[in-house]
Design a protein around this motif. Sequence first.
Motif, short mmCIF file in Angstrom:
data_model
loop_
_atom_site.label_atom_id
_atom_site.label_comp_id
_atom_site.label_asym_id
_atom_site.label_seq_id
_atom_site.Cartn_x
_atom_site.Cartn_y
_atom_site.Cartn_z
N VAL B 5 34.49 -59.17 64.19
CA VAL B 5 34.83 -59.25 65.41
C VAL B 5 35.77 -60.70 65.88
O VAL B 5 35.36 -61.62 65.57
CB VAL B 5 33.34 -59.17 66.37
N MET B 7 37.05 -62.02 69.32
CA MET B 7 37.18 -61.92 70.87
C MET B 7 37.95 -63.14 71.22
O MET B 7 37.42 -64.29 70.93
CB MET B 7 35.53 -62.02 71.38
N VAL B 46 27.83 -57.46 75.26
CA VAL B 46 27.51 -56.40 74.29
C VAL B 46 28.17 -55.28 74.63
O VAL B 46 28.64 -54.49 73.63
CB VAL B 46 26.05 -56.16 74.15
N LEU B 49 31.91 -55.09 73.83
CA LEU B 49 32.08 -54.89 72.45
C LEU B 49 31.82 -53.46 71.90
O LEU B 49 32.60 -52.85 71.41
CB LEU B 49 30.78 -55.73 71.64
N ASN B 51 32.66 -50.99 73.83
CA ASN B 51 33.41 -50.10 74.60
C ASN B 51 32.94 -49.39 75.73
O ASN B 51 33.25 -48.59 76.31
CB ASN B 51 34.31 -49.39 73.65
N LEU B 60 39.97 -58.01 72.36
CA LEU B 60 39.08 -58.12 71.59
C LEU B 60 39.64 -57.12 70.44
O LEU B 60 40.12 -56.04 70.42
CB LEU B 60 37.73 -57.07 72.33
N LEU B 62 38.00 -55.45 66.58
CA LEU B 62 37.12 -55.01 65.70
C LEU B 62 37.74 -54.51 64.43
O LEU B 62 38.42 -53.41 64.55
CB LEU B 62 36.03 -54.17 66.39
N THR B 66 42.27 -53.11 68.02
CA THR B 66 41.77 -52.89 69.33
C THR B 66 41.36 -51.66 69.55
O THR B 66 41.59 -50.78 68.72
CB THR B 66 42.78 -53.47 70.41
N TYR B 67 40.42 -51.28 70.63
CA TYR B 67 39.99 -50.40 70.92
C TYR B 67 41.14 -49.29 71.37
O TYR B 67 41.52 -48.00 71.05
CB TYR B 67 38.99 -50.11 72.24
N TYR B 80 25.50 -49.00 67.55
CA TYR B 80 25.07 -49.61 68.96
C TYR B 80 23.71 -49.43 69.50
O TYR B 80 23.45 -47.91 69.20
CB TYR B 80 25.75 -49.01 70.05
N VAL B 152 25.41 -53.52 66.61
CA VAL B 152 25.37 -54.36 67.43
C VAL B 152 24.07 -54.08 68.58
O VAL B 152 23.79 -52.86 68.76
CB VAL B 152 26.53 -54.24 68.68
#
Lengths: 214, 290
Positions: B5, B7, B46, B49, B51, B60, B62, B66-67, B80, B152
């Motif tokens: 991660v 950020m 969180v 993170l 999304n 961000l 991961l 990125t997303y 999650y 997470v």
Amino acid sequence: MVAILRQYAFLYVTHFFTFSMLIVAPMRAWQHQLYFVPMLLLPVWVTSSVLWSEREGSEQFLRTLPATNREIVRWKFSMLAGACVIYWLLMFLFVAIARPEPHLVGVYMRFITYSAVSAFSFGLLAYIGIWFFGKNPMTAVIVMFMLVWTAFTITVISGTKSGRYQTLTELPIVSMVAHMPKVTPLVLLGLAGVAFWGFTEVAVRIRAMDSPWD
Amino acid sequence: MTPVVEMRDVVKRYADFSLGPVSLSIPGGCITGMFGPSGSGKTTLVKILANIHRADSGTLQLFGHTYREREKEIKSRLGYVGEEQFFPRDRTVGWTARYVAAFYRNWDWATYRSLAARFSLTDDKKVGALSRGRRALLALAIALAHNAELLVLDEPTAGLDMIVRREILDTLRDFVSDETRAVLLSSHVTDALADVSDYVALLDAGRIVLHEEKDELLADWKWLHFRSDTLPEHIAGRLTLVRTGQLGSSGLTKEYRRLKAELAEAESSGRLRIANATLDDVMIALVTGR
């Protein structure tokens, strides 16, 4: 994505049977023209299904799964469209079985088509409203809509039962629809496709904004 | 090695709260514990993170993406476990597992079955009938069954009994034994979570006020118990959480390793006693000292 389909198919089917059970008994005693009364209830069935599908936590649950916003929107809208098409086919079958006078076939077909289209539109608006305004405010709006629409349907049915209208074609709503412009199936399909694409794009953008429910 | 991660300057604003700018890097093969008082922004961070929320600004990444670039791939590599699980309550455990499994290409039924048995999760039990702790375990079993590379967890042990808590912590330890995997857990209490954390991040009022390797951190933060006038003024004056009683005074220093030589004489003569600080002590000192 089949998982989403499976979950929501179950949802729509159970709602379909719930509504069918409610109207089977009255239908048995009435004229065959009243078989089309369920079409009037279609928007209630569709919007209640949408409301239930977006029940507490389901959105957050979906957001944690590996599915893009576009996929989620596409599958939910497809499910909605599929439900309306199936109901339309069912009603088409009734028309075929009832064998109305030839001049009434067009009226019936337009009535069931416009009903399916309006139910689909209400369903799409319900989804978009929930994603944009959040579940709680939209629940009140949708429940109010369902109550008003049900009252409207009961009023229409009462008119027929009390003898004010002898047949379905005499109902003001059917008469109004019958005089609406004729649209060829090809144009209708095209319009549906454009609407589906447009609503999908709007919904994807709305879902990409932050979630309003926390 | 690319951090799992990354950020940078992430900001999220609400009407009554603002998070950030937050920068945080989480390496593979370790557990990062993010602690902070209630309302400090842990859950918001969180959810960004995972999304579930989108940041207003900042970047961000991961697994190096990125997303926006690879949302689906990232989510399939992320597990999650939220503070509250959002599984449909009216469905069974078995249905939930089958439903979720359909979304993942790497789903491993053998892993799921083994974890479900270990966590006492029976297929025919309704999710709504599970306790909060069991629902957290179901989420954890699901996250591990799809071979997540980043876990997470938001308040994973809050309100759980010690047995369930131990199950979760043991599972997390096993999970990061593979160097490519990482865990980020957040909590407002440090308790047992601090024990398993390799890195510690402290969040307060929407900002990260500390992010450090836990052992390094605790090597610097020590309690000094001393009699009045034992310590030179420049040391005593910089202690925090100072308490004075009949038997003497105590205070917390964050510079123990730097001061070690200077304190050695007082310590060896018995006029100064040094004790380990806990993460709670550090957290309180930093939060109340700001």
